[in-house]
Design an enzyme around this catalytic site. Structure first.
Site, PDB file in Angstrom:
ATOM      1  CG  LEU A 195      -1.733  -1.151   1.185  1.00 38.36           C
ATOM      2  CD1 LEU A 195      -2.879  -0.692   2.935  1.00 38.36           C
ATOM      3  CD2 LEU A 195      -2.339  -1.688   0.084  1.00 38.36           C
ATOM      4  N   GLY A 249       1.091  -5.308   0.942  1.00 35.44           N
ATOM      5  CA  GLY A 249       0.100  -5.603   0.346  1.00 35.44           C
ATOM      6  C   GLY A 249       0.982  -6.113  -1.188  1.00 35.44           C
ATOM      7  CG  ASN A 272       6.027  -5.217   5.904  1.00 35.06           C
ATOM      8  OD1 ASN A 272       5.208  -5.393   5.132  1.00 35.06           O
ATOM      9  ND2 ASN A 272       7.050  -4.526   5.668  1.00 35.06           N
ATOM     10  CD  GLU A 273       0.289  -6.022   6.672  1.00 34.30           C
ATOM     11  OE1 GLU A 273       0.782  -6.643   7.196  1.00 34.30           O
ATOM     12  OE2 GLU A 273      -0.124  -5.843   5.617  1.00 34.30           O
TER      13      GLU A 273
HETATM   14  C1  LIG Z   1      -6.200  -0.941   9.538  1.00 36.84           C
HETATM   15  C2  LIG Z   1      -4.920  -1.077   9.612  1.00 36.84           C
HETATM   16  C3  LIG Z   1      -4.924  -1.488   7.722  1.00 36.84           C
HETATM   17  C4  LIG Z   1      -3.597  -0.577   7.768  1.00 36.84           C
HETATM   18  C5  LIG Z   1      -3.587  -2.022   6.244  1.00 36.84           C
HETATM   19  C6  LIG Z   1      -2.759  -2.811   5.853  1.00 36.84           C
HETATM   20  C7  LIG Z   1      -1.705  -4.078   4.966  1.00 36.84           C
HETATM   21  C8  LIG Z   1      -1.482  -3.285   3.819  1.00 36.84           C
HETATM   22  C9  LIG Z   1      -0.228  -2.289   4.424  1.00 36.84           C
HETATM   23  C10 LIG Z   1       0.999  -2.494   4.043  1.00 36.84           C
HETATM   24  O1  LIG Z   1       0.964  -2.443   2.594  1.00 36.84           O
HETATM   25  S1  LIG Z   1       2.010  -0.830   4.312  1.00 36.84           S
HETATM   26  C11 LIG Z   1       3.117  -1.020   3.266  1.00 36.84           C
HETATM   27  C12 LIG Z   1       3.869  -1.442   3.509  1.00 36.84           C
HETATM   28  N1  LIG Z   1       5.502  -1.472   2.377  1.00 36.84           N
HETATM   29  C13 LIG Z   1       6.700  -1.545   3.315  1.00 36.84           C
HETATM   30  O2  LIG Z   1       6.677  -2.174   4.522  1.00 36.84           O
HETATM   31  C14 LIG Z   1       7.640  -1.614   2.180  1.00 36.84           C
HETATM   32  C15 LIG Z   1       8.692  -0.243   2.153  1.00 36.84           C
HETATM   33  N2  LIG Z   1      10.095   0.078   1.090  1.00 36.84           N
HETATM   34  C16 LIG Z   1      10.901  -0.317   1.125  1.00 36.84           C
HETATM   35  O3  LIG Z   1      10.654  -1.221   2.314  1.00 36.84           O
HETATM   36  C17 LIG Z   1      11.529  -0.277   0.085  1.00 36.84           C
HETATM   37  O4  LIG Z   1      11.040   0.942  -0.340  1.00 36.84           O
HETATM   38  C18 LIG Z   1      11.910  -1.379  -0.516  1.00 36.84           C
HETATM   39  C19 LIG Z   1      10.128  -1.499  -1.783  1.00 36.84           C
HETATM   40  C20 LIG Z   1      12.430  -2.678   0.271  1.00 36.84           C
HETATM   41  C21 LIG Z   1      12.763  -0.933  -2.090  1.00 36.84           C
HETATM   42  O5  LIG Z   1      13.375  -0.900  -1.434  1.00 36.84           O
HETATM   43  P1  LIG Z   1      14.639   0.256  -2.378  1.00 36.84           P
HETATM   44  O6  LIG Z   1      15.956   0.256  -1.969  1.00 36.84           O
HETATM   45  O7  LIG Z   1      14.447  -0.165  -4.114  1.00 36.84           O
HETATM   46  O8  LIG Z   1      14.107   1.156  -2.622  1.00 36.84           O
HETATM   47  P2  LIG Z   1      13.489   2.755  -1.203  1.00 36.84           P
HETATM   48  O9  LIG Z   1      14.655   3.756  -1.141  1.00 36.84           O
HETATM   49  O10 LIG Z   1      13.943   2.316   0.064  1.00 36.84           O
HETATM   50  O11 LIG Z   1      12.253   3.424  -1.664  1.00 36.84           O
HETATM   51  C22 LIG Z   1      12.187   4.987  -3.013  1.00 36.84           C
HETATM   52  C23 LIG Z   1      11.155   5.246  -2.405  1.00 36.84           C
HETATM   53  O12 LIG Z   1       9.892   4.853  -2.431  1.00 36.84           O
HETATM   54  C24 LIG Z   1       9.693   4.910  -1.597  1.00 36.84           C
HETATM   55  N3  LIG Z   1       8.784   3.672  -1.031  1.00 36.84           N
HETATM   56  C25 LIG Z   1       8.671   3.069  -0.832  1.00 36.84           C
HETATM   57  N4  LIG Z   1       7.837   1.957  -0.018  1.00 36.84           N
HETATM   58  C26 LIG Z   1       7.067   2.467  -0.552  1.00 36.84           C
HETATM   59  C27 LIG Z   1       5.131   2.677   0.016  1.00 36.84           C
HETATM   60  N5  LIG Z   1       5.062   1.195   0.418  1.00 36.84           N
HETATM   61  N6  LIG Z   1       4.637   3.347   0.016  1.00 36.84           N
HETATM   62  C28 LIG Z   1       5.224   4.849  -0.242  1.00 36.84           C
HETATM   63  N7  LIG Z   1       5.857   5.048  -0.745  1.00 36.84           N
HETATM   64  C29 LIG Z   1       7.135   4.368  -0.546  1.00 36.84           C
HETATM   65  C30 LIG Z   1      10.898   5.551  -0.394  1.00 36.84           C
HETATM   66  O13 LIG Z   1      10.206   6.263   0.976  1.00 36.84           O
HETATM   67  C31 LIG Z   1      11.172   6.145  -1.090  1.00 36.84           C
HETATM   68  O14 LIG Z   1      10.660   7.552  -1.314  1.00 36.84           O
HETATM   69  P3  LIG Z   1      12.150   8.715  -1.737  1.00 36.84           P
HETATM   70  O15 LIG Z   1      12.522   8.905   0.122  1.00 36.84           O
HETATM   71  O16 LIG Z   1      12.632   8.525  -3.073  1.00 36.84           O
HETATM   72  O17 LIG Z   1      11.397  10.046  -1.741  1.00 36.84           O
END
Ligand SMILES: CCCCCC/C=C\CC(=O)SCCNC(=O)CCNC(=O)[C@H](O)C(C)(C)COP(=O)(O)OP(=O)(O)OC[C@H]1O[C@@H](n2cnc3c(N)ncnc32)[C@H](O)[C@@H]1OP(=O)(O)O
Length: 325
Positions: free
Chosen positions: A131, A176, A200-201
Site C-alpha cells: 500500500l 500489500g 510486515n504490517e
Molecule cells: C487498520 C489498518 C490497516 C492497515 C492496512 C494493512 C495492509 C497493508 C499495509 C501495507 O501495504 S503498508 C506498506 C508496507 N510496505 C513496506 O513496508 C515496504 C516499504 N518499502 C521498502 O521496504 C523498500 O522501499 C523496498 C520496497 C524494499 C524497495 O527498496 P529500495 O531500496 O529499492 O527503495 P527505497 O529507497 O526504499 O524506496 C524508494 C522510494 O519509494 C518510497 N517508498 C517505498 N515504499 C513505499 C510505500 N509502500 N509507499 C510509498 N512510498 C514508498 C521510499 O520512501 C522512497 O522514497 P524517496 O525517499 O525516494 O522519496
C-alpha cells in the site's frame, strides 16, 4: 449492493476507455493505462492468457491511481471471454540483460545505487512495495475512507476472480505486495535472497485487516500465520516456499517461462469445475468482508487517523528515507 457494484463497474469501464489505449504488437495484443501494462498472448479465437505488468515507479506502491487502473484492467480481462488466465508481475527495473521498460531516466537513477567506483549498480527488483504509505499518512478521514474502499475492491476482485490468476514474483513483495500474490491461485518467486515476501504490517505499527489475515491463514495455515503476522516476517524465497507463501521458487530468468508452463496445466482443467471449486473454497472468506465493508472502511479511517498511528507511519517513512547511505 449488486446494483452499486454494477454502477461502479460502468464508471470504471468508462474511465478505462478514456485512460486506456490499444496497440497491436507482433500479433500479440496489449493495452496500457499509465501504471498497468497488459499484454495478451495467443491466437484470435483460441484461449489466450494475459500478463499484467505493474509499472508504478519507483516501487510499484498501490496508490489510489494504481488501484483504479488495476481494477479497470482486470475488469476488461474478465469481460474478454477469450482470456482464461492472467499473470501478475512487475514491469520495474530488472537486472542483467533484461529490458528496462517503465523507468524514466530519473527513475532509473533513483532505482540504482553507486558502487565504490562510482558506477551505477541496479538495485533489486520490486514486485510491489505494498500500500502507498503516502495515501495513509497526513491525509483526512474522507481520503482514508476512499482509499480503503479501493483497497477492498481490489482484494475482492482478485480473490473472487473467475480467471486463473498466477503471480510471477520478480522482486520484493512486502505487505500489500504479498496481498496481491496471495489472492492468486499459484505463486512463483524468483530465487533471489534479496527479495522477500510477507505481511510486515506489525513492523509499521499497523495491523493487517481481518480479511487479509483470513487470506493468509487460508494460504499458510493458522499457526504459521499467527507467528508471521505478529512478527511481521518477510520471508526470503526458500523460507517463503517452506512455509507456503509461494508455491515454487525458480531461477530469476525462468520465472516467466515457468509461470507460463504452470498456467498451461491449470488451463487444461475445465473452467466450470475449476471456477466452482475456487468459489467453494473462497466464498465464505470474501463474504465476511462483503457483509461488513462499510464498517471495515470506518474502522480503517478512524484507526489510521489516530495520532499514535500517524506517528508510527511518520517514523517508518523517515526510516525509509534515511536508510540510503
Ligand atoms: C487498520 C489498518 C490497516 C492497515 C492496512 C494493512 C495492509 C497493508 C499495509 C501495507 O501495504 S503498508 C506498506 C508496507 N510496505 C513496506 O513496508 C515496504 C516499504 N518499502 C521498502 O521496504 C523498500 O522501499 C523496498 C520496497 C524494499 C524497495 O527498496 P529500495 O531500496 O529499492 O527503495 P527505497 O529507497 O526504499 O524506496 C524508494 C522510494 O519509494 C518510497 N517508498 C517505498 N515504499 C513505499 C510505500 N509502500 N509507499 C510509498 N512510498 C514508498 C521510499 O520512501 C522512497 O522514497 P524517496 O525517499 O525516494 O522519496
Amino acid at each position: 449492493m449488486a446494483m452499486a457494484l454494477r454502477a461502479a463497474s460502468r464508471v470504471l469501464l468508462r474511465a478505462g476507455s478514456r485512460l486506456g489505449r490499444r496497440e497491436a504488437v507482433d500479433g500479440a495484443r496489449r493495452f496500457a493505462n499509465k501504471r498497468v501494462l497488459v499484454e495478451t498472448e495467443g491466437a484470435a479465437g483460441a484461449t489466450r492468457i494475459a500478463v499484467m505488468k505493474f509499472r508504478n515507479p519507483p516501487v510499484n506502491s498501490l496508490s489510489l491511481d494504481f488501484l483504479t487502473e488495476f481494477v479497470i484492467s482486470l475488469e476488461k480481462l474478465e469481460n474478454d471471454k477469450s482470456i482464461r488466465g492472467v499473470i501478475l508481475t512487475s514491469d520495474s527495473l530488472k537486472r542483467g540483460n533484461q529490458t528496462k521498460v517503465a523507468a524514466t531516466e530519473k527513475t532509473e537513477e533513483k532505482r540504482a545505487t553507486r558502487d565504490h567506483g562510482g558506477r551505477l549498480q541496479e538495485r533489486p527488483g520490486i514486485f510491489s512495495a505494498g500500500l502507498d504509505l503516502l495515501e495513509m499518512y497526513g491525509r483526512n478521514p474522507a481520503h482514508y475512507a476512499e482509499y480503503w474502499k479501493a483497497v477492498q475492491e481490489l482484494w475482492l476482485r482478485l480473490y473472487l476472480s473467475s480467471l486463473t490468476l498466477m503471480s510471477a514474483i520478480n522482486g520484493a513483495s512486502p505487505a500489500g505486495g504479498c496481498l496481491l500474490a496471495i489472492t492468486c491461485d499459484y505463486r512463483i518467486m524468483a530465487d533471489n535472497p534479496k527479495y522477500t515476501i510477507g505481511l510486515n504490517e506489525s513492523l509499521l505499527g499497523i495491523v493487517a485487516p481481518f480479511w487479509l489475515k483470513d487470506n493468509y491463514v487460508n494460504t499458510i495455515g493458522h499457526r504459521a500465520a499467527e507467528r508471521a503476522l505478529q512478527l511481521g516476517t518477510l520471508f526470503p524465497p526458500a523460507e517463503a516456499l517452506k512455509v507456503g507463501v509461494v508455491d515454487e521458487v525458480v531461477p530469476e530468468d525462468q520465472v516467466h517461462s515457468k509461470t507460463l508452463s504452470v498456467m498451461a496445466k491449470w488451463l487444461a482443467i475445465p473452467d466450470h469445475s475449476r471456477q466452482l471449486t475456487k468459489t467453494m473454497m473462497r466464498k465464505a472468506t470474501a463474504d465476511n468482508l462483503i457483509k461488513q465493508r462499510e464498517a471495515d472502511i470506518q474502522n480503517f479511517a478512524s484507526f489510521i487517523s489516530r495520532d499514535s498511528i500517524q506517528k508510527s507511519l511518520h517514523m517508518y517513512l523517515e526510516k525509509l528515507k534515511h536508510k540510503k547511505g
